[in-house]
Scaffold this motif. Structure first.
Motif, PDB file in Angstrom:
ATOM      1  N   MET A 149       0.800  -1.249   0.040  1.00 25.79           N
ATOM      2  CA  MET A 149      -0.096   0.002  -0.043  1.00 25.79           C
ATOM      3  C   MET A 149       0.791   1.346  -0.141  1.00 25.79           C
ATOM      4  O   MET A 149       0.507   2.227   0.575  1.00 25.79           O
ATOM      5  CB  MET A 149      -0.979  -0.049   1.236  1.00 25.79           C
ATOM      6  CG  MET A 149      -0.504  -0.605   2.297  1.00 25.79           C
ATOM      7  SD  MET A 149      -1.864  -1.238   3.367  1.00 25.79           S
ATOM      8  CE  MET A 149      -2.675   0.297   3.826  1.00 25.79           C
ATOM      9  N   SER A 151       1.772   3.068  -2.674  1.00 24.46           N
ATOM     10  CA  SER A 151       1.662   4.072  -3.911  1.00 24.46           C
ATOM     11  C   SER A 151       1.801   5.548  -3.791  1.00 24.46           C
ATOM     12  O   SER A 151       2.577   6.062  -4.630  1.00 24.46           O
ATOM     13  CB  SER A 151       0.244   3.808  -4.630  1.00 24.46           C
ATOM     14  OG  SER A 151      -0.027   2.522  -5.087  1.00 24.46           O
ATOM     15  N   ARG A 152       1.272   5.829  -2.641  1.00 24.89           N
ATOM     16  CA  ARG A 152       1.435   7.436  -2.592  1.00 24.89           C
ATOM     17  C   ARG A 152       2.744   7.925  -2.102  1.00 24.89           C
ATOM     18  O   ARG A 152       3.048   9.386  -2.018  1.00 24.89           O
ATOM     19  CB  ARG A 152       0.507   7.850  -1.193  1.00 24.89           C
ATOM     20  CG  ARG A 152       0.781   6.835  -0.040  1.00 24.89           C
ATOM     21  CD  ARG A 152      -0.224   7.072   1.067  1.00 24.89           C
ATOM     22  NE  ARG A 152      -1.475   6.464   0.528  1.00 24.89           N
ATOM     23  CZ  ARG A 152      -2.674   6.756   0.940  1.00 24.89           C
ATOM     24  NH1 ARG A 152      -2.770   7.574   1.887  1.00 24.89           N
ATOM     25  NH2 ARG A 152      -3.804   6.369   0.380  1.00 24.89           N
ATOM     26  N   SER A 175      -2.793  -2.109  -2.824  1.00 24.99           N
ATOM     27  CA  SER A 175      -3.943  -1.135  -2.872  1.00 24.99           C
ATOM     28  C   SER A 175      -4.112  -0.512  -4.535  1.00 24.99           C
ATOM     29  O   SER A 175      -5.003   0.312  -4.591  1.00 24.99           O
ATOM     30  CB  SER A 175      -3.421   0.001  -2.004  1.00 24.99           C
ATOM     31  OG  SER A 175      -2.390   0.852  -2.163  1.00 24.99           O
ATOM     32  N   ASN A 176      -3.249  -0.582  -5.196  1.00 21.52           N
ATOM     33  CA  ASN A 176      -3.158   0.113  -6.345  1.00 21.52           C
ATOM     34  C   ASN A 176      -4.124  -0.385  -7.591  1.00 21.52           C
ATOM     35  O   ASN A 176      -3.853  -1.527  -7.929  1.00 21.52           O
ATOM     36  CB  ASN A 176      -1.589   0.053  -6.779  1.00 21.52           C
ATOM     37  CG  ASN A 176      -1.525   1.115  -8.117  1.00 21.52           C
ATOM     38  OD1 ASN A 176      -2.043   0.855  -9.052  1.00 21.52           O
ATOM     39  ND2 ASN A 176      -0.844   2.258  -7.677  1.00 21.52           N
ATOM     40  N   LEU A 188      -7.187  -4.512  -2.903  1.00 19.25           N
ATOM     41  CA  LEU A 188      -7.810  -4.441  -1.487  1.00 19.25           C
ATOM     42  C   LEU A 188      -7.803  -3.212  -0.906  1.00 19.25           C
ATOM     43  O   LEU A 188      -6.853  -2.273  -1.121  1.00 19.25           O
ATOM     44  CB  LEU A 188      -7.005  -5.273  -0.654  1.00 19.25           C
ATOM     45  CG  LEU A 188      -6.678  -6.892  -0.957  1.00 19.25           C
ATOM     46  CD1 LEU A 188      -5.437  -7.361  -0.386  1.00 19.25           C
ATOM     47  CD2 LEU A 188      -7.916  -7.618  -0.580  1.00 19.25           C
ATOM     48  N   GLY A 189      -8.612  -2.806  -0.154  1.00 19.12           N
ATOM     49  CA  GLY A 189      -8.635  -1.630   0.745  1.00 19.12           C
ATOM     50  C   GLY A 189     -10.018  -1.528   1.278  1.00 19.12           C
ATOM     51  O   GLY A 189     -11.249  -1.765   0.556  1.00 19.12           O
ATOM     52  N   THR A 275      -0.468  -1.566  10.031  1.00 18.58           N
ATOM     53  CA  THR A 275      -0.072  -0.879   8.874  1.00 18.58           C
ATOM     54  C   THR A 275       0.527   0.486   9.075  1.00 18.58           C
ATOM     55  O   THR A 275       0.511   1.355   8.316  1.00 18.58           O
ATOM     56  CB  THR A 275      -1.171  -0.182   7.999  1.00 18.58           C
ATOM     57  OG1 THR A 275      -2.134   0.599   8.845  1.00 18.58           O
ATOM     58  CG2 THR A 275      -2.136  -1.359   7.395  1.00 18.58           C
ATOM     59  N   THR A 298       5.561   2.757   2.737  1.00 21.53           N
ATOM     60  CA  THR A 298       6.840   3.574   2.249  1.00 21.53           C
ATOM     61  C   THR A 298       8.143   2.586   2.339  1.00 21.53           C
ATOM     62  O   THR A 298       9.022   2.807   1.134  1.00 21.53           O
ATOM     63  CB  THR A 298       7.071   4.555   3.413  1.00 21.53           C
ATOM     64  OG1 THR A 298       6.007   5.280   3.688  1.00 21.53           O
ATOM     65  CG2 THR A 298       8.195   5.522   2.892  1.00 21.53           C
TER      66      THR A 298
ATOM     67  N   HIS B   5      -7.393   1.280  -3.958  1.00 26.87           N
ATOM     68  CA  HIS B   5      -8.640   0.583  -3.780  1.00 26.87           C
ATOM     69  C   HIS B   5      -9.645   1.246  -2.460  1.00 26.87           C
ATOM     70  O   HIS B   5     -10.633   1.466  -3.072  1.00 26.87           O
ATOM     71  CB  HIS B   5      -8.420  -0.730  -3.495  1.00 26.87           C
ATOM     72  CG  HIS B   5      -9.257  -1.648  -3.408  1.00 26.87           C
ATOM     73  ND1 HIS B   5      -9.757  -2.742  -4.388  1.00 26.87           N
ATOM     74  CD2 HIS B   5     -10.723  -1.858  -2.468  1.00 26.87           C
ATOM     75  CE1 HIS B   5     -10.734  -3.358  -4.090  1.00 26.87           C
ATOM     76  NE2 HIS B   5     -11.368  -2.780  -2.907  1.00 26.87           N
ATOM     77  N   SER B 122       1.517  10.953  -4.552  1.00 24.06           N
ATOM     78  CA  SER B 122       2.511  10.278  -5.168  1.00 24.06           C
ATOM     79  C   SER B 122       3.404  11.526  -6.041  1.00 24.06           C
ATOM     80  O   SER B 122       4.771  11.307  -5.815  1.00 24.06           O
ATOM     81  CB  SER B 122       1.848   9.557  -6.293  1.00 24.06           C
ATOM     82  OG  SER B 122       1.394   8.307  -5.841  1.00 24.06           O
TER      83      SER B 122
END
Lengths: 434, 434
Positions: A149, A151-152, A175-176, A188-189, A275, A298, B5, B122
């Motif tokens: 998770m 991505s950010r 999550s992406n 998922l999320g 998480t 991260t 997600h 991002s």
């Protein structure tokens, strides 16, 4: 046009000298693993192959190169007709690698191979860094699933590639959503703190989520007070509540408290997901905690301290005027390379456990029945060998990674710093052979 | 679909509860700078704005979401019509930031702002990490130009964004041709070791490059023996030889030797470029060496130890049922936030030097004549304010960065670890104001 300026100026000068048309062998490899790592994981091969068919120079690119005097007309004309027509072979995606493993070999004219340098290295360096970090996390998590998770925390396109690399290394899902769309991986999320804060109360937020997603959903319980939130969640959802997520604080202590509370309320099947800034060391430290799954962000997408894999792309052999191949290598100082086309075998003992990475120069190393030949054929005369790309490629790479890990000695899974778990050994070089 | 997600499941649940339509204020900020850094540099704002017009959900995406049961029909229908229609304001790209600086504020319905979270973070996290590292390198290099050449060490799309961010922070140019095409930044490059190895001798390679590129080109002189190569280069090219490049070994000693040799041969105008795994510390260590420019790769594109900027995206204020805005913030444990919409001013003393970052909650902080208001308007009701995107945006951001650096106390340029060079201070909060 994922190409460095100097690749095209080299091309121009080599067209000028005539050497551009010499058959050449380029090799991508890493001189070393990131500090203290026991092994690396090859990532990105499938993406390289997927992108090669679009690696062309269209009118917009050619116009830019002409207007900015990057290269001359002869070179522009060559680029306009370019489509890679050579051979590519190397380690399967998901395979483990070690210092100097010949991960990817590109055989074509100098001109064709030269302009792929940045493209090939960008993908291998990024995706292998992520896959290598992800594999250590999977080892630390044991049988508990890990969810990607992050991505950010990375560039929006790197995020998609990172999700893909994490799944290859054994992550359960991501999550992406774009990674789901492109590669068929599980996404998922559920919800963030903002969802709770949006509503007039935590209870209203829980009711909204349960009402919409069903009681199997996972509720985030640390926006205000964790114990109160867990009690509210169970009161509303009942024993069918799917899970709760903890995203802050002392996860070890909280997981124990929340597990005890859930059990005391009769929710023995409600799972606990944690998480908060996890890496392989934090995951290992939670091994004794009653945690059901890990969300990793991260640390995964930044390679857990090693955001690039230090791979280089070197000319190792090329034709001379007489048509014979000549091994070549840079001699100077701290970046000496070993010339010659490489072949590689993983030496396994009678129990099927890896003991060394054996590299032959100019020919395949002698192997016995237990050994496993490592080089696979990805492209012949510009034509892709099926099975390495797209969703199929991801499934295949995931299986390859699991099988390669199963061959490794147990020390491969150690998180503390150390030497590569198996040594890379060269057979005696045969000079100047193809 | 650079979306996690959980953003879409939150959207679904918020549509279910009706809260999705509440006007909301989300804020992107960093709780802290990377360990020991004195300041951060905002990167990526222009890219966020460029991408927003394409941030839509088309048939392929909607089909994927439907087939995988990510969200229900009501949510799919909302997504099909989505186009961002809110307001965006914040720090100009290139501006410096500090812990809790309100870098980007997004004001819209919860639904619209919620699904931008991963996309916004991002870009900000990646581009700001690169711009922040690049700015320190520029400080270390003083008046000598730095060239970005790290594309091969990061994801192929990150590489383009990294080039752009480096130029904003003051880099002279980049090796990345795609960055030149997209953003009009200067691209540079000549040749690699493979070009020398391709030819039958170093002399043949030099003749080919000089014949094709002219004597103003830069020759790579460390493939075999540096001294011999420099003598060959001068013998062939004469006094007009543009430059030589050193890419390995002890750069400090070599630069001195090569400078003395070039001068003794009469090539006093031939420049020396160095390029081997430089970071801001290595650049600083070469300050006394006769080097004319620096090529920086791995360290730049990986943020020199801080590959992500740790920015988060938080709901800070939202409408209640009565239409009044309510400040909101997560309370739990180690991730507490400050609620309320933020405004920011850089406090400057009478000499025009920055003394603090002043943040007002719910209103703009009181300012005197020297102070500089930091928030700019990027988008109003979904319509872009001109000047922030494309090549123009890069030029503007580059100027903004240089001007903001000029306001900083000298301690901002210190490379050793320390506290942020100016403190972030809150004016007294006005509770629950818009």
């Amino acid at each position: 046009m994922f190409t460095d300026h100097y690749e095209l100026t080299m091309l121009q000068a080599a067209l000028h000298s005539g050497a551009a048309h010499r058959r050449s062998v380029f090799e991508a490899f890493a001189r070393r693993l990131p500090d203290g790592r026991r092994y690396g994981v090859v990532g990105g091969t499938g993406r390289i192959l997927e992108g090669l068919e679009h690696f062309r120079f269209g009118p917009e690119e050619l116009n830019f190169l002409a207007q900015n005097n990057v290269v001359n007309d002869e070179t522009l004309s060559w680029l306009a007709d370019f489509k890679f027509s050579g051979n590519i072979f190397g380690y399967a995606e998901g395979e483990l690698y070690f210092p100097n493993s010949p991960i990817l070999t590109i055989e074509s004219t100098f001109a064709e191979a030269c302009i792929l340098e940045t493209y090939v290295l960008s993908i291998l360096n990024h995706d292998s860094a992520i896959a290598s970090a992800a594999s250590r996390m999977i080892g630390a998590a044991g049988s508990r699933p890990c969810i990607e998770m992050g991505s950010r925390r990375t560039h929006e396109e790197s995020a998609v590639a990172a999700s893909r690399a994490a799944v290859i290394a054994g992550f359960h899902g991501t999550s992406n959503l774009e990674a789901g769309l492109r590669y068929g991986v599980l996404t998922l999320g559920t919800a963030a703190h903002s969802f709770t804060l949006l509503h007039d109360s935590e209870e209203a937020a829980f009711r909204a989520q349960l009402g919409s997603m069903g009681s199997g959903t996972t509720l985030l319980v640390d926006t205000y007070d964790v114990e109160a939130a867990v009690r509210k969640a169970v009161a509303i959802a009942g024993p069918a509540l799917g899970g709760v997520r903890l995203d802050s604080g002392d996860l070890l202590a909280q997981a124990r408290d929340v597990r005890a509370l859930l059990d005391s309320l009769g929710n023995t099947n409600t799972r606990i997901t944690v998480t908060s800034d996890l890496d392989e060391f934090a995951i290992a430290a939670l091994a004794a905690a009653p945690v059901d799954s890990y969300g990793v962000g991260t640390s995964l997408v930044t390679g857990s301290g090693a955001p690039t894999a230090s791979m280089v792309y070197k000319l190792v052999s090329r034709e001379g005027d007489n048509g014979e191949f000549v091994s070549v290598a840079k001699a100077a100082k701290n970046k000496a390379s070993v010339g010659g086309r490489k072949y590689a075998t993983r030496r396994l003992n009678s129990a099927g456990i890896a003991t060394s990475e054996l590299v032959g120069i100019g020919h395949a190393p002698a192997a016995d029945d237990n050994d496993r030949v490592l080089l696979e054929e990805f492209m012949v005369d510009g034509v892709l060998t099926p099975g390495w790309t797209g969703s199929d490629g991801v499934v295949r790479a995931t299986a390859r990674h699991a099988a390669s890990m199963a061959e490794m000695p147990g020390a491969a899974r150690r998180l503390q710093r150390g030497e590569p778990v198996i040594p890379t050994e060269y057979e005696q070089a045969i000079p100047a052979a193809k």
